[in-house]
Each structure stands twice: as C-alpha cells, then as structure tokens.
Design a protein around this motif. Sequence first.
Motif, mmCIF file in Angstrom:
data_model
loop_
_atom_site.group_PDB
_atom_site.id
_atom_site.type_symbol
_atom_site.label_atom_id
_atom_site.label_comp_id
_atom_site.label_asym_id
_atom_site.label_seq_id
_atom_site.Cartn_x
_atom_site.Cartn_y
_atom_site.Cartn_z
ATOM 1 N N UNK A 69 13.198 0.559 0.818
ATOM 2 C CA UNK A 69 11.815 0.631 0.347
ATOM 3 C C UNK A 69 11.191 2.004 0.600
ATOM 4 N N UNK A 70 10.070 2.199 -0.078
ATOM 5 C CA UNK A 70 9.263 3.406 0.081
ATOM 6 C C UNK A 70 10.040 4.680 -0.277
ATOM 7 N N UNK A 71 10.469 4.737 -1.527
ATOM 8 C CA UNK A 71 11.096 5.940 -2.061
ATOM 9 C C UNK A 71 10.024 7.001 -2.319
ATOM 10 N N UNK A 72 10.409 8.275 -2.409
ATOM 11 C CA UNK A 72 9.439 9.315 -2.789
ATOM 12 C C UNK A 72 8.794 8.985 -4.135
ATOM 13 N N UNK A 73 7.485 9.072 -4.188
ATOM 14 C CA UNK A 73 6.758 8.720 -5.414
ATOM 15 C C UNK A 73 7.171 9.601 -6.585
ATOM 16 N N UNK A 74 7.570 10.834 -6.320
ATOM 17 C CA UNK A 74 7.890 11.782 -7.389
ATOM 18 C C UNK A 74 9.108 11.370 -8.199
ATOM 19 N N UNK A 75 9.994 10.551 -7.631
ATOM 20 C CA UNK A 75 11.205 10.157 -8.358
ATOM 21 C C UNK A 75 11.096 8.733 -8.919
ATOM 22 N N UNK A 76 9.916 8.162 -8.812
ATOM 23 C CA UNK A 76 9.701 6.807 -9.311
ATOM 24 C C UNK A 76 8.713 6.812 -10.473
ATOM 25 N N UNK A 77 8.597 5.663 -11.130
ATOM 26 C CA UNK A 77 7.755 5.556 -12.322
ATOM 27 C C UNK A 77 6.283 5.796 -11.989
ATOM 28 N N UNK A 78 5.537 6.218 -12.989
ATOM 29 C CA UNK A 78 4.142 6.620 -12.799
ATOM 30 C C UNK A 78 3.234 5.497 -12.332
ATOM 31 N N UNK A 79 3.630 4.248 -12.588
ATOM 32 C CA UNK A 79 2.723 3.120 -12.310
ATOM 33 C C UNK A 79 2.858 2.562 -10.893
ATOM 34 N N UNK A 80 3.692 3.144 -10.050
ATOM 35 C CA UNK A 80 3.915 2.589 -8.712
ATOM 36 C C UNK A 80 2.830 3.029 -7.735
ATOM 37 N N UNK A 81 2.327 2.080 -6.968
ATOM 38 C CA UNK A 81 1.240 2.324 -6.001
ATOM 39 C C UNK A 81 1.736 3.197 -4.846
ATOM 40 N N UNK A 82 1.031 4.291 -4.538
ATOM 41 C CA UNK A 82 1.397 5.096 -3.368
ATOM 42 C C UNK A 82 1.081 4.336 -2.078
ATOM 43 N N UNK A 83 1.852 4.611 -1.054
ATOM 44 C CA UNK A 83 1.562 4.040 0.259
ATOM 45 C C UNK A 83 0.282 4.701 0.783
ATOM 46 N N UNK A 84 -0.782 3.931 1.041
ATOM 47 C CA UNK A 84 -2.042 4.549 1.482
ATOM 48 C C UNK A 84 -1.893 5.328 2.783
ATOM 49 N N UNK A 85 -0.932 4.943 3.625
ATOM 50 C CA UNK A 85 -0.725 5.651 4.889
ATOM 51 C C UNK A 85 0.121 6.902 4.710
ATOM 52 N N UNK A 86 0.802 6.988 3.552
ATOM 53 C CA UNK A 86 1.699 8.124 3.311
ATOM 54 C C UNK A 86 1.873 8.274 1.806
ATOM 55 N N UNK A 87 0.936 8.910 1.109
ATOM 56 C CA UNK A 87 0.905 8.921 -0.355
ATOM 57 C C UNK A 87 2.126 9.533 -1.036
ATOM 58 N N UNK A 88 2.928 10.305 -0.301
ATOM 59 C CA UNK A 88 4.107 10.906 -0.944
ATOM 60 C C UNK A 88 5.225 9.894 -1.197
ATOM 61 N N UNK A 89 5.078 8.679 -0.660
ATOM 62 C CA UNK A 89 6.057 7.623 -0.955
ATOM 63 C C UNK A 89 5.346 6.468 -1.661
ATOM 64 N N UNK A 90 6.116 5.710 -2.421
ATOM 65 C CA UNK A 90 5.556 4.599 -3.201
ATOM 66 C C UNK A 90 5.856 3.265 -2.528
ATOM 67 N N UNK A 91 4.983 2.304 -2.784
ATOM 68 C CA UNK A 91 5.209 0.940 -2.285
ATOM 69 C C UNK A 91 6.174 0.242 -3.235
ATOM 70 N N UNK A 92 7.444 0.593 -3.093
ATOM 71 C CA UNK A 92 8.478 0.099 -3.996
ATOM 72 C C UNK A 92 9.725 -0.224 -3.193
ATOM 73 N N UNK A 93 10.668 -0.887 -3.837
ATOM 74 C CA UNK A 93 11.939 -1.195 -3.176
ATOM 75 C C UNK A 93 13.012 -1.455 -4.215
#
Length: 440
Positions: A329-353
């Motif tokens: 979980x929590x891959x870098x947001x830059x390599x994931x789709x545009x619609x994935x919610x950023x982790x509010x505690x760490x916006x550079x990663x997405x709330x994804x898995x």
Amino acid sequence: MSLQPTTTVARIAGYVGETVTLAGWVYHKTGKGKLVFLLLRDGSGTIQCVIFKKQVSETTFALAQQLGQEAACRVTGSVRADERAPGGFELDVHELELVGPSVEYPISPKDHGVEFLMEHRHLWVRSARQHALLRVRAEVIAAAQEWLNEQGFIRFDSPILTATAAEGTSNLFATDYFDLGKAYLAQTGQLYVEAGMMAFGKVYCFGPTFRAEKSKTRRHLTEFWMIEPEVAFADHEDNLVLQEQFVSAIVQRVLERRAADLDVLERDTTVLKRCVPPFPRISYDDALELINAHQGEVEGATPVPWGEDFGAPHEQLIASQFDRPVFVERYPAAIKAFYMEPDPARPEVALCADLLAPEGYGEIIGGSQRIHDPDLLERRINEHGLDVADYRWYLDLRRYGTVPHSGFGMGIERAVAWITGTRHIRETIPFPRMLYRIYP
C-alpha cells in the motif's frame, strides 16, 4: 421426439440400476475383440460406456468400432457402479446413435506445440485440462458476483466505448465514432461506476476491458475481464477489508465446488486453503527495503529507486515472503492514476494498494480511495496533462453531494491463473487476445 438426454454424467449417481440416455462426444475409444470402450464426455463430466457385441445389434457394434475422436452421439444403457471406472460409474450400452461424425480430429493424444494448440483453440477447449480451467473460471465469476450481490451491491454496467482515457494513458485501442471523432475501447469501467456509486451506494461493473500494451509476458492480455466494485462512505482501510473478504470468499468457494477440476490440474491447494483474512500489509517503503534485503533470491529483482513502480520479479520476491496474498500500500502518487486520494499525513503517497498473489503470480487486484474534493481532483487532472473539459461529468460527482469513497478492480484471468496454478494467462480465457494472436 426430444433430443434431450435423460440425465447428465454429473448426475449419473442417482440412476444406478436404471436405463438412461446420455448425449455427448467421444473423448477416447479402445477396443478389445468383442468389447468397445467409449469414454463419453457431455460437458458435465466423463463416463465409460461399455459396448458388448452380444448385447447390441451388429449395426450398433459396427458403429461403435467406427466412431472417431470427438464424434457426437447419444447412448442408451443401464447405469452400473464400478469403483475401477472413471468417476465410479459405467454405462452398459444397449443402443448407440451417431449424431455428428468426426474424422481425423486434429488434436490427437500425442503432444502438440503451443502455437498449434492456439491455432486450434476452438477445439482445444474440449481437452480435460482446458475444460477444468474454464470451469474454474466460470466458478470464480459466479462466486464474485454472487458474493457482491449478497453484500448489497448492485451491478451497474459501464460502457465499452468511451470518449476519453480513464487513466490518462496512451495505450488505447481507438476507432472512428461517426462524426464525433475518436472513441476508445475502455481500459476500466471505474469512472462510470463511481457515478453509479453515488446513486446506489454500493455497485460493481463486470465486463471486458482493453489495454493496447505491446507486451508479450505470460501475465498480459490485450482483452481481459475485470470486476470493479465501488463503495460510498468507504476509506482506504474499508477498501482493504472488503478486498480480503472478497478474494477469500472466491477461493474458498472454488475449493469447495471445483475440487475435481483442481485435481485434474494437479493444483497444490495448500496455499489456497491459507487464503483467509487478515492478509498481511506492507507499505511501498517497506517493500523497497524487503527487495534490497532479498535481492538475488529472484532473478531480475534488482533494487528499485524510490518513485518507480515494481516489475514482475519484484512482485514475486515480495509475495514469496508471505504465506498468503499480501497488500502493498501507499505507492508514490506520481506513478498512480490521477483520481487516487493522497495520504493526508504524507501527500507524496496515495491511499492505494495492490494485492499480490503468492507463488509468483503478481498483482491480482489494484484499488484505492478516490479523491472526493473537486478542487484537488481538478488540479490532479491538470497535473496529468489531461483536458479538464473531458472530465466535466466526473467532476460533477464531487460537486453534488461528494463523499469519501473507495473501490478496486480484480482481473478475472490473473485470479484464475493463480487459483488454478496455471503459468500462462492465455489458458484462463476461452479465446485469448494477445500481441500476436487474434485468431480464432
């Protein structure tokens, strides 16, 4: 007169001592003087049919001797229990009727190369192994939909032809759409399912999806089937719990109902029996450390710089450290789709898995919490170089009653490949579409 048989091979146990009619195809035939043994398959199973010369007419016995592999016929006889027989029952034949002849069937019992078998895929699906694979596939599909239905989900079908790319990639199949320009074969139904989620709360779509990636790996198809649930008022944690319950329910149902097919496939079910919640979870960062600590254990699993995605060898290495499917979980947001919610505690990663299957089968599910703030979503659309105008309707979902929501997609073929222990995904779909394969 009806051509329907009295029963099927799968139900033959209820007719011991009775005379029945079966309809099917000759899977195999042997002869011993005054005896002919036909192994008849009818789609539900196989049964040995015994034709004894003294118990049938000369015409019937001659017909039995002449039947070719895959000839279609109707057989009438008495059902007898016999532990030595395939399936535990035999049919002592009284009458035999040829329905459709088969001469010089191309796929003989000898070994054939993969290319030959793929050229004859329309016939190869009749073989025991392919038959078992596709029965498991059907069970996976039924289990997935029925489990979601029982949980209160509504099936919400999404279009196959779309006006834009759902995930902002260029790997799309395009076609001219009348006077409106280009249309594309859908990569996913997710964006449309989100509209259904706002109407019904819990929905899913199920259908074919398309990726024009020029990939020849054993894990890729250009046309595959995906089931995609979406849930309102659900965060990242809710999403992971739903996924592990979903996958576990499917696997346990296959173990219960398709045990005979798994036996045909010689599948070691030990790892499948362990597929029960909770599934282990590691972060992208922890996965990088794991790869560094175990590099060399899997060929090609070299260290990955932060911010890059994992390849198949990396996924295999990660999964090998666990005894059941594992979430990364929590891959870098830059390599994931545009619609994935950023982790509010760490916006550079997405709330994804991604859910990785054991035994080197890699990702079978990808999912995330979706961005529900309209301003943030619009910024992400712009950051990905997409035209905001193309996504007006998608932004509307956030403007009128937005809620946190999450969802995922499971590729049917990858799931079936893992469950059945099949190394190449091409055998988990009736007619695979690959980079160099579109026939038959």
